[in-house]
Design a protein around this motif. Structure first.
Motif, PDB file in Angstrom:
ATOM      1  N   VAL A 279       0.945  -1.265   0.066  1.00 23.75           N
ATOM      2  CA  VAL A 279       0.113   0.171   0.073  1.00 23.75           C
ATOM      3  C   VAL A 279       1.053   1.200   0.074  1.00 23.75           C
ATOM      4  N   VAL A 280       1.923   1.237   0.802  1.00 27.29           N
ATOM      5  CA  VAL A 280       2.799   2.435   0.873  1.00 27.29           C
ATOM      6  C   VAL A 280       3.417   2.622  -0.457  1.00 27.29           C
ATOM      7  N   ARG A 281       3.999   1.397  -1.012  1.00 28.08           N
ATOM      8  CA  ARG A 281       5.049   1.543  -2.157  1.00 28.08           C
ATOM      9  C   ARG A 281       3.995   2.181  -3.360  1.00 28.08           C
ATOM     10  N   ALA A 282       2.727   1.589  -3.372  1.00 27.97           N
ATOM     11  CA  ALA A 282       1.575   2.024  -4.320  1.00 27.97           C
ATOM     12  C   ALA A 282       1.355   3.680  -4.181  1.00 27.97           C
TER      13      ALA A 282
ATOM     14  N   ALA B  53      -2.849  14.224   0.242  1.00 25.32           N
ATOM     15  CA  ALA B  53      -2.819  13.046  -0.083  1.00 25.32           C
ATOM     16  C   ALA B  53      -4.053  12.447   0.628  1.00 25.32           C
ATOM     17  N   VAL B  54      -4.265  12.792   2.007  1.00 24.52           N
ATOM     18  CA  VAL B  54      -5.302  11.911   2.577  1.00 24.52           C
ATOM     19  C   VAL B  54      -6.547  12.476   2.175  1.00 24.52           C
ATOM     20  N   GLY B  55      -6.799  13.793   1.753  1.00 28.36           N
ATOM     21  CA  GLY B  55      -7.969  14.379   1.347  1.00 28.36           C
ATOM     22  C   GLY B  55      -8.199  13.800   0.042  1.00 28.36           C
ATOM     23  N   ALA B  56      -7.492  13.560  -0.758  1.00 30.36           N
ATOM     24  CA  ALA B  56      -7.786  12.925  -2.043  1.00 30.36           C
ATOM     25  C   ALA B  56      -8.012  11.522  -1.952  1.00 30.36           C
ATOM     26  N   ALA B  57      -7.468  10.758  -0.991  1.00 27.95           N
ATOM     27  CA  ALA B  57      -7.688   9.461  -1.003  1.00 27.95           C
ATOM     28  C   ALA B  57      -8.638   9.034   0.186  1.00 27.95           C
ATOM     29  N   ARG B  58      -9.601   9.738   0.576  1.00 27.86           N
ATOM     30  CA  ARG B  58     -10.583   9.359   1.490  1.00 27.86           C
ATOM     31  C   ARG B  58     -11.171   8.022   1.113  1.00 27.86           C
ATOM     32  N   ARG B  59     -11.447   8.224  -0.153  1.00 32.42           N
ATOM     33  CA  ARG B  59     -12.217   6.851  -0.559  1.00 32.42           C
ATOM     34  C   ARG B  59     -11.307   5.518  -0.537  1.00 32.42           C
ATOM     35  N   ARG B  60     -10.207   5.814  -0.836  1.00 31.59           N
ATOM     36  CA  ARG B  60      -9.165   4.625  -0.793  1.00 31.59           C
ATOM     37  C   ARG B  60      -8.927   4.154   0.602  1.00 31.59           C
ATOM     38  N   ILE B  61      -8.863   5.215   1.435  1.00 32.61           N
ATOM     39  CA  ILE B  61      -8.578   4.972   2.960  1.00 32.61           C
ATOM     40  C   ILE B  61     -10.021   4.111   3.406  1.00 32.61           C
ATOM     41  N   GLY B  62     -11.243   4.757   3.041  1.00 33.50           N
ATOM     42  CA  GLY B  62     -12.171   3.672   3.499  1.00 33.50           C
ATOM     43  C   GLY B  62     -12.133   2.260   2.805  1.00 33.50           C
ATOM     44  N   ILE B  63     -11.891   2.139   1.676  1.00 32.21           N
ATOM     45  CA  ILE B  63     -11.721   0.982   1.114  1.00 32.21           C
ATOM     46  C   ILE B  63     -10.784  -0.027   1.753  1.00 32.21           C
ATOM     47  N   LEU B  64      -9.622   0.698   2.084  1.00 29.16           N
ATOM     48  CA  LEU B  64      -8.600  -0.302   2.925  1.00 29.16           C
ATOM     49  C   LEU B  64      -9.187  -0.358   4.383  1.00 29.16           C
ATOM     50  N   LYS B  65      -9.518   0.442   4.939  1.00 31.62           N
ATOM     51  CA  LYS B  65     -10.252   0.175   6.164  1.00 31.62           C
ATOM     52  C   LYS B  65     -11.116  -0.990   6.324  1.00 31.62           C
ATOM     53  N   SER B  66     -12.207  -1.069   5.083  1.00 37.75           N
ATOM     54  CA  SER B  66     -13.234  -1.815   4.951  1.00 37.75           C
ATOM     55  C   SER B  66     -12.369  -3.202   4.895  1.00 37.75           C
ATOM     56  N   LEU B  67     -11.207  -3.306   4.223  1.00 35.92           N
ATOM     57  CA  LEU B  67     -10.603  -4.630   3.812  1.00 35.92           C
ATOM     58  C   LEU B  67     -10.064  -5.048   5.118  1.00 35.92           C
ATOM     59  N   GLY B  68      -9.792  -4.505   6.180  1.00 33.80           N
ATOM     60  CA  GLY B  68      -9.337  -4.652   7.655  1.00 33.80           C
ATOM     61  C   GLY B  68      -8.181  -3.952   8.126  1.00 33.80           C
ATOM     62  N   PHE B  69      -7.639  -3.104   7.323  1.00 33.50           N
ATOM     63  CA  PHE B  69      -6.515  -2.402   7.901  1.00 33.50           C
ATOM     64  C   PHE B  69      -6.868  -1.531   9.165  1.00 33.50           C
ATOM     65  N   THR B  70      -6.206  -1.486   9.984  1.00 33.86           N
ATOM     66  CA  THR B  70      -6.421  -0.834  11.214  1.00 33.86           C
ATOM     67  C   THR B  70      -5.899   0.693  11.075  1.00 33.86           C
TER      68      THR B  70
ATOM     69  N   ALA C  11      -6.321  10.686   9.096  1.00 30.60           N
ATOM     70  CA  ALA C  11      -6.766   9.547   8.114  1.00 30.60           C
ATOM     71  C   ALA C  11      -7.140   8.313   8.846  1.00 30.60           C
ATOM     72  N   ALA C  12      -6.223   7.928   9.925  1.00 29.86           N
ATOM     73  CA  ALA C  12      -6.643   6.775  10.637  1.00 29.86           C
ATOM     74  C   ALA C  12      -8.041   6.975  11.359  1.00 29.86           C
ATOM     75  N   ARG C  13      -8.335   8.016  11.710  1.00 23.91           N
ATOM     76  CA  ARG C  13      -9.658   8.143  12.384  1.00 23.91           C
ATOM     77  C   ARG C  13     -10.783   8.402  11.581  1.00 23.91           C
ATOM     78  N   LEU C  14     -10.667   8.320  10.311  1.00 24.30           N
ATOM     79  CA  LEU C  14     -11.861   8.516   9.369  1.00 24.30           C
ATOM     80  C   LEU C  14     -12.755   7.462   9.521  1.00 24.30           C
ATOM     81  N   ARG C  15     -13.951   7.588   9.476  1.00 23.23           N
ATOM     82  CA  ARG C  15     -15.061   6.435   9.691  1.00 23.23           C
ATOM     83  C   ARG C  15     -15.076   5.801   8.354  1.00 23.23           C
ATOM     84  N   THR C  16     -15.085   4.424   8.278  1.00 27.21           N
ATOM     85  CA  THR C  16     -15.008   3.808   7.042  1.00 27.21           C
ATOM     86  C   THR C  16     -16.187   4.243   6.237  1.00 27.21           C
ATOM     87  N   ALA C  17     -17.523   3.993   6.735  1.00 30.90           N
ATOM     88  CA  ALA C  17     -18.628   4.026   5.962  1.00 30.90           C
ATOM     89  C   ALA C  17     -18.876   5.651   5.603  1.00 30.90           C
TER      90      ALA C  17
END
Lengths: 789, 229
Positions: free
Chosen positions: A15-18, A281-298, A374-380
């Motif tokens: 994820v980091v490398r990507a 990067a966090v702002g632009a990737a909110r959706r990505r963060i949500g997906i990562l969290k829904s996949l189980g990333f803490t 980013a870490a605190r954003l709620r997935t849904a």
């Protein structure tokens, strides 16, 4: 068993490398920002540490004298001096040693007009001493009359042990070469020899170490204590180790204040720009963060991923920056090595490691806030988040701006910053830093140019007439054996009707009690009030017995304007009242300038004189020179247009300033670029709509550029005064670092037209930074943009 | 016979991945016609619309609208073409959320450099004729879907374009609002406005269009002209 499966470390790494690979603009911005701040920091800290370390090490090893004091031999006894060891604050003492300033004989084969400077000779039985433990480099110590040991810095490059040397009227044999880091003397003989050298009664030298000696105030306090312990007027002169150290490292020391300013600017910009980048990067990737969290990333893994995404390019930038800082320091530290005769001086490794670690810690701290967000954003919430909330801001401003009689693309652009005030504020900060850097750099450059001109009182008038012409560039072309008669040359100059005024200046070196070696003395004849000297305080001399002196001379001798100074030559002395402090960067800032009649009593031998000639307004200089040279040639003199000063140090400074400024401006532009890229990405649908309605590529570019131009103008208005203030703070520090006072006229370089021009620097930085994304926006495929919901 | 308003000749469009969206399509639309373009997903409806609107270029063939070779226009000329010759209505309205209704409607005129007073008068006239003048100062987010689509239509007609393109104009609307928009398009066409309408909705096509074509795999599979509407 319940709960989500936490992805393994490998998944986080991918994820980091990507993230690093996908966000190339942000990666480049972080790399370059860190590179700049680390390079400037390594250079600043490295110069500070590396330039002082050799002196401090050698000085400590030799137990160098904090204060070298020359006492008038006729006013104090050896017993009284020995008692000064018990003065409060005195830690150790050496002496009394007999001391005298003697004129060396002109060596064989020296060029015409060459005059060796006077030599400060002390009488010591051995190099060992509780204070100033002189290191013998070559040969042995003087054991009998007729023998002399030279200080390494005072010997002629061709001189070796065993060679002969004439001091005053006495012929001596060099038996050793030694080094005194504190420069207590330039030569040593057995004590019995000293009195015979000068042809007059010798003075006493005492060497003191104080309990507290870190600051000039400590040294001054020590000197006052000693003065109180001896009869009034007994102290003929003093020399502080701080002045010796300053002179030894003046070229590198001058760099430290402004390089430090650039380093701090770079560091502040790093924090700001990296904060912008990671937030973006966090702002632009909110959706990505949500997906990562829904996949189980803490949340912790998400936070770490964003800190790591900043740290990877930052580490690369920091490593490159450390290397660049070291490379830039090489030519400057070469001078330090030369000054101390040591092997190549390098920036210590601990400086690189500390700065690098510090910079990465700052980057991690700057990235941590957005990463935590980013870490605190709620997935849904993040998966379903849209841009509507953003669009609601700044509506009123947009509506009002739409009423302005300006093209719609421009008013849409001008209103953009109000939609995202947070991002606009950070963009404005980046631009303000850039404008600050440009303003600061322009001020530095202008002041350096002004200093080069004003700090050289020897270059006065449009025309310089040499009574001893220099040899030409043609091989075999030699200078005449003797100088032209100054009176005849003066008549020839006065005979020209275009001559407005002229004066003659001749140089020599004389002794000043307390100061080691020769002190430059410039003696004037004629209308020297028109000389180009810039006064720091006081006035130019106009009566016999008056003199002016450079700042460092006054510091080194402790003499203030209004007080007197003694000049000595072969036992003859004159006392001059200092009536002014001048800005003089030549002669290591140690020259004393006075009328020739004031120092006639010294009977010193001067170098061939030079006339400075001021021409009447409208004079054809080339024609004047041709006609004057025709008259001067039979006399053996030569006139030429006065040359401007050349300084490799100033050139090096200007190059470094230009490079550091360019890097800061580049970082500011990249900060803008990053913000505009994010904004364009957020607004891609709006862009698509406008293009579908008929907005041309040119109108799109205008909209994007005007979206930052207003912010740039406002940021420039903030950055410019801050740059002026920084310049006003750094320049006096630079002056202090080299032991001079820069005249306020040379610091006040910002006039209104320049300030107005600099205010546009903010607009320029913002527009340059936004050019690329504006082009991308103009080329955005309309149909694709419309689908970007 | 007069020249057609839209003349699409042997147009093919292939995307980078090699997929053919249109495969040698030829189509002529006369001024005053209301053409409905139907077909399943991936049949090439949107591609055809994009080519007519100058938002994309064909891989082969020519597209002429109102006598202008749209496929040969530069980016800048293409934008000017969209401003003056066509009006576009989208499924999701594509209004700028941070501009008022009036400001949204004014945009095409402002981008064209129309004098302010003239543009304001035209916007007021359109808002009144479309029955949304009471929302002139409101932001689109406060309007219903049908009202938003009326704003979009007003914006599309701002510069009096000879051609109105509507891409699934009722796709995001409830039935009542959809009927409302359908009526509006019919009325516009009755006044002589040429319309190209892309829709999945057979009822909308039958109610609004004077002619319907059906695309399958990038070619016209059916071309039906309504006898009466």
């Amino acid at each position: 068993m319940s709960g989500r499966v936490v992805p393994r470390r490998g998944a986080l790494g991918r994820v980091v490398r990507a993230g690093v690979g996908r966000r190339r603009v942000q990666t480049a911005v972080i790399t370059l920002t860190t590179l700049l701040s680390v390079a400037a920091s390594v250079l600043a800290v490295g110069l500070l540490v590396a330039s002082q370390a050799p002196f401090d090490r050698a000085f400590a090893k030799q137990h160098g004298a904090h204060l070298t004091v020359q006492f008038d031999g006729s006013a104090v006894t050896a017993e009284q001096l020995a008692a000064t060891a018990h003065v409060s604050g005195v830690d150790a003492v050496a002496g009394p040693f007999a001391v005298s300033s003697v004129r060396q004989g002109t060596p064989e084969g020296a060029p015409p007009g060459f005059e060796p400077p006077p030599l400060t000779v002390a009488g010591r039985t051995a190099p060992d001493s509780p204070v100033d433990e002189v290191s013998l480099i070559e040969g042995r110590w003087a054991e009998a009359p007729g023998e002399i040991v030279l200080e390494a810095g005072a010997r002629h490059p061709d001189m070796r042990t065993g060679d002969g040397l004439v001091a005053g009227e006495t012929e001596l044999r060099v038996v050793g070469i030694a080094e005194s880091v504190g420069e207590s003397a330039e030569a040593w003989v057995v004590p019995a020899q000293v009195a015979g050298l000068a042809g007059a009664e010798s003075d006493y030298q005492m060497l003191y170490r104080f309990t507290d000696a870190a600051a000039s105030a400590d040294i001054a306090a020590g000197r006052d204590g000693l003065a109180a312990a001896v009869p009034p007027g007994a102290i003929a002169g003093t020399q502080s180790y701080l002045d010796v150290r300053q002179t030894a490292q003046e070229n590198t020391a001058a760099f430290i204040p402004f390089v430090t300013a650039f380093a701090l600017l770079g560091l502040a910009m790093s924090v700001l720009v990296i904060g912008i980048v990671v937030s973006g990067a966090v702002g632009a990737a909110r959706r990505r963060i949500g997906i990562l969290k829904s996949l189980g990333f803490t949340p912790l893994q998400i936070g770490r991923a964003y800190v790591a995404q900043a740290l990877i390019p930052a580490s690369l930038g920091a490593a490159l920056g450390a290397a660049l800082g070291n490379v830039l320091a090489v030519p400057l530290l070469a001078e330090v090595a030369e000054a101390y005769g040591t092997a190549t001086v390098l920036i210590p490794l601990w400086v690189d490691v500390t700065v690098l670690a510090g910079a990465l810690a700052v980057v991690a701290a700057a990235a941590f806030g957005p990463a935590l967000r980013a870490a605190r954003l709620r997935t849904a919430e993040v998966i379903t988040m849209d841009q509507a909330a953003v669009g609601a801001r700044g509506r009123r401003v947009r509506h009002l701006l739409g009423r302005l009689p300006l093209p719609r693309s421009v008013t849409l652009g001008l209103a953009s910053p109000f939609a995202r005030p947070g991002r606009s504020a950070t963009l404005a900060s980046a631009v303000a830093f850039g404008a600050l850097a440009v303003t600061f750099a322009v001020g530095l450059g202008s002041t350096l140019i002004a200093m080069k001109t004003d700090g050289d009182p020897d270059r006065a008038g449009e025309v310089t007439v040499r009574t001893m012409p220099r040899p030409g560039p043609v091989p075999g072309d030699t200078a005449p054996a003797k100088a032209a008669d100054p009176a005849a040359v003066a008549s020839a100059i006065e005979a020209r009707p275009e001559t407005e005024s002229s004066f003659l200046a001749a140089k020599t070196q004389v002794g000043v009690p307390g100061l080691t070696g020769g002190t430059p003395l410039v003696a004037y004849e004629g209308d020297s009030a028109g000389s180009a000297a810039t006064m720091v305080r006081g006035r130019w001399f106009d009566s016999p017995g008056e003199a002016v002196a450079a700042t460092r001379f006054l510091q080194a001798t402790g003499v203030r304007v209004g007080e007197t100074v003694t000049l000595a030559e072969q036992g003859r002395t004159v006392r001059l009242r200092i009536v002014g402090e001048i800005f003089d960067l030549g002669d290591k800032g140690m020259a004393v300038r006075t009328g020739a009649s004031s120092v006639a009593g010294l009977k010193a031998r001067f170098l061939p004189a030079e006339f400075s000639v001021e021409l009447k307004s409208g004079t054809d200089e080339a024609r004047y020179l041709g006609e004057l040279n025709a008259a001067l040639k039979p006399l053996g003199a030569e006139a030429a247009a006065t040359e401007g000063g050349k300084s490799s140090v100033v050139r090096a400074m200007q190059a470094l300033i230009a490079m550091l400024t360019l890097m800061l401006v580049a970082v500011a532009c990249l900060g803008v670029l990053n913000a505009v890229v994010l904004d364009t990405r957020d607004r891609v649908r709006d862009l698509g709509i406008l293009k579908a309605l008929g907005m041309t590529p040119r109108q799109t570019i205008a909209q994007v550029l005007t979206s930052v131009a207003g912010t740039g103008l406002a940021a420039g208005a903030i950055g410019v005064p801050l740059g002026v203030a920084l310049h006003g703070w750094v320049m006096p520090e630079m002056g202090r670092a080299v032991g001079t006072t820069i005249p306020s006229a040379d610091i006040d370089v910002y006039d209104v037209p320049l300030l107005a021009l600099l205010a546009l620097a903010g607009v320029a930085i913002a527009v340059i930074g936004a050019l690329l994304p504006a082009g991308w926006a103009a080329r955005t495929h309309t149909a694709r943009a419309l689908r970007a919901e | 016979m007069t020249d057609p308003l839209i003349d699409v000749r042997d147009v093919a469009k292939e995307y980078d991945e090699g997929r053919a969206a249109l495969a040698g399509l030829t189509l002529r639309v006369r001024a005053g016609e209301a053409l409905a373009v139907r077909g399943p997903s991936g049949s090439g409806k949107s591609t055809l619309l994009n080519l007519i609107a100058g938002l994309d270029r064909p891989s082969r063939g020519s597209v002429t609208v109102d006598g202008l070779r749209v496929d040969e226009l530069s980016e800048s000329a293409s934008a000017k073409y969209r401003r003056s010759r066509i009006g576009m209505v989208f499924q999701f309205f594509n209004l700028l959320d941070d501009l008022t209704v009036t400001d949204n409607v004014l945009l095409p005129a402002q981008l064209s450099g129309t004098p302010r007073a003239q543009a304001a008068a035209r916007a007021a006239e359109l808002l009144a004729s479309l029955g949304i003048d009471r929302h002139a100062g409101a932001y689109p987010g406060r309007l219903s879907g049908g009202e938003r689509q009326r704003v979009a239509v007003a914006r599309a007609l701002m510069n009096r374009p000879p051609l109105l393109i509507a891409d699934e104009p009722t796709g995001a609307l409830d039935t009542a609002s959809g009927m409302d928009v359908c009526e509006l398009l019919r009325a516009l066409n009755a006044d002589g406005q040429t319309i190209v309408l892309v829709t999945h909705d057979l009822a909308l096509a039958e109610a609004c269009a004077t002619r319907t074509i059906e695309l399958v795999d990038g070619v016209i599979a059916r071309d039906v002209t309504a006898v009466t509407r």
